[in-house]
Write an enzyme that holds these catalytic residues in place. Structure first.
Site, PDB file in Angstrom:
ATOM      1  N   SER A 195      24.961 -33.091  49.367  1.00  0.00           N
ATOM      2  CA  SER A 195      26.169 -33.051  48.546  1.00  0.00           C
ATOM      3  C   SER A 195      27.148 -32.001  49.100  1.00  0.00           C
ATOM      4  O   SER A 195      27.564 -32.102  50.251  1.00  0.00           O
ATOM      5  CB  SER A 195      25.800 -32.791  47.084  1.00  0.00           C
ATOM      6  OG  SER A 195      26.857 -33.110  46.231  1.00  0.00           O
ATOM      7  N   ASP A 294      25.135 -44.297  45.075  1.00  0.00           N
ATOM      8  CA  ASP A 294      25.920 -43.066  45.044  1.00  0.00           C
ATOM      9  C   ASP A 294      27.395 -43.374  45.277  1.00  0.00           C
ATOM     10  O   ASP A 294      27.749 -44.114  46.198  1.00  0.00           O
ATOM     11  CB  ASP A 294      25.393 -42.129  46.147  1.00  0.00           C
ATOM     12  CG  ASP A 294      26.027 -40.750  46.120  1.00  0.00           C
ATOM     13  OD1 ASP A 294      26.855 -40.473  45.231  1.00  0.00           O
ATOM     14  OD2 ASP A 294      25.691 -39.953  47.019  1.00  0.00           O
ATOM     15  N   HIS A 326      22.700 -40.455  43.737  1.00  0.00           N
ATOM     16  CA  HIS A 326      22.991 -39.171  44.361  1.00  0.00           C
ATOM     17  C   HIS A 326      21.833 -38.179  44.199  1.00  0.00           C
ATOM     18  O   HIS A 326      21.403 -37.886  43.089  1.00  0.00           O
ATOM     19  CB  HIS A 326      24.261 -38.597  43.723  1.00  0.00           C
ATOM     20  CG  HIS A 326      24.846 -37.420  44.417  1.00  0.00           C
ATOM     21  ND1 HIS A 326      25.426 -37.507  45.666  1.00  0.00           N
ATOM     22  CD2 HIS A 326      24.947 -36.122  44.044  1.00  0.00           C
ATOM     23  CE1 HIS A 326      25.870 -36.313  46.023  1.00  0.00           C
ATOM     24  NE2 HIS A 326      25.587 -35.465  45.062  1.00  0.00           N
TER      25      HIS A 326
END
Length: 352
Positions: A195, A294, A326
């Protein structure tokens, strides 16, 4: 119950003032009422649902329940960990992880500089969910891991996190810590993150290349890349409960980086026209990971494709986790897909 509620307008300074004055930011609709026009100090100027709120006064409220744990000898994996201060002025530190294999094999271990995610504003290297993940990866891959505890936004806006992670990388290469000097193979240094951490990894790779330096590999997992124009299914209602929404991502970037030129800032959109060429990436190998469900998936795919087209001379690998969202491997580490993901990471580190 909030994890933390603090006020840091004195740390944000001019950038924070510019942030509040910008017409791009308005109080959350959840805080609007008949008296909202007064914009008092308790107005929410940004929030990531279930995670963090930023108030006009400068108060930051982290809602996510994040358990911090000390370094230890992990009884399950046999991995030892310790915390080391890198820069006492900025409180930059790292948590080092040493697998039991370090003392039983004659050769030195690959070094993995790991950078946690959390939108640049959540989690620590000591967060229990991250500590457990790095313990497992360190043991299975037989690597020496260095988990960076960088400064968090919005109290410390970007580029603070970028600067901290670069300083941590330089500290790794200096090998002043005995674990690094005795057990680390500095010819096999990897940098990885998920991320926001994946975003930082890319930016470190570009800086390395710009200085004519290389590491062995970069691992970018579900990276926080974005842009002004929507691509793929970004912003399209899917009928499921998304972990991230397009409008949240828009606002998040502008909040953590108030100095930004916008959503096509090359730091968040590395393939935008005028961004540094991916051909300059300072590494020999790259692993790009995405998850099918995601919202950031298409950005990762485009990054991988543009990297291959750029003329970069390294070796690029791509992994898509089907049916997953995610950073799924944190939420269900024992699942088949999480185990497959871990094995791919292990293989990448130990590829000869």
């Amino acid at each position: 119950m909030p994890l933390a509620s603090t006020s840091y307008p004195h740390l944000i300074g001019a950038q924070y003032s510019q942030f509040l004055a910008s017409s791009k930011f308005q109080p959350s609709s959840e805080t609007m009422n008949s008296s909202a026009a007064s914009f008092d100090s308790d107005d929410v100027v940004f929030q990531l649902p279930g995670s963090i709120r930023l108030y006009r006064s400068g108060r930051v409220e982290r809602i996510y329940r994040d358990e911090l744990v000390p370094p230890s000898l992990d009884p399950t994996t046999g991995v030892q960990s310790k915390d080391v201060t890198i820069n006492p002025t900025t409180n930059l530190s790292a948590r080092l992880y040493l697998p039991p294999s370090a003392t039983s094999i004659p050769k030195k271990l690959p070094v993995f500089l790991t950078i946690h995610g959390g939108g640049f504003c959540l989690f620590r290297s000591s967060s229990s969910i991250y500590h457990s993940y790095v313990n497992s990866l360190t043991a299975k891959a037989g690597i020496l891991s260095v988990s960076v505890d960088y400064r968090l936004a919005p109290e410390n806006p970007l580029p603070a996190a970028y600067d901290d992670c670069w300083e941590a990388l330089e500290w790794v290469f200096a090998a002043e810590d005995p674990w690094l000097s005795n057990f680390g193979d500095l010819e096999r240094v990897f940098i990885g993150g998920e991320s926001a951490g994946g975003n930082i990894v890319h930016n470190l790779g570009i800086r390395l290349g710009g200085e004519g330096k290389k590491v062995e590999g970069l691992v970018m997992i579900h990276s926080f890349f974005w842009g002004k124009d929507r691509i793929g299914n970004e912003g399209v209602e899917s009928g499921k409960k998304e972990s991230l929404k397009a409008e949240d991502i828009d606002a998040l970037w502008l909040t953590v980086c108030p100095e930004t030129t916008g959503l096509d800032d090359p730091r968040i959109n590395p393939v935008v026209e005028g961004a540094p060429s991916l051909a300059t990436l300072g590494c020999r190998r790259v692993l790009v990971c995405v998850a099918e469900l995601d919202i950031l998936r298409e950005r990762g795919r485009v990054y991988f494709e543009k990297l291959k087209e750029s003329g970069w001379e390294g070796e690029a690998e791509f992994l898509e986790s089907e049916g997953e969202d995610h950073c799924f491997f944190f939420m269900k580490p024992g699942s088949l897909k999480a185990e497959e993901f871990m094995e791919r990471m292990v293989s990448f580190f130990n590829k000869s």
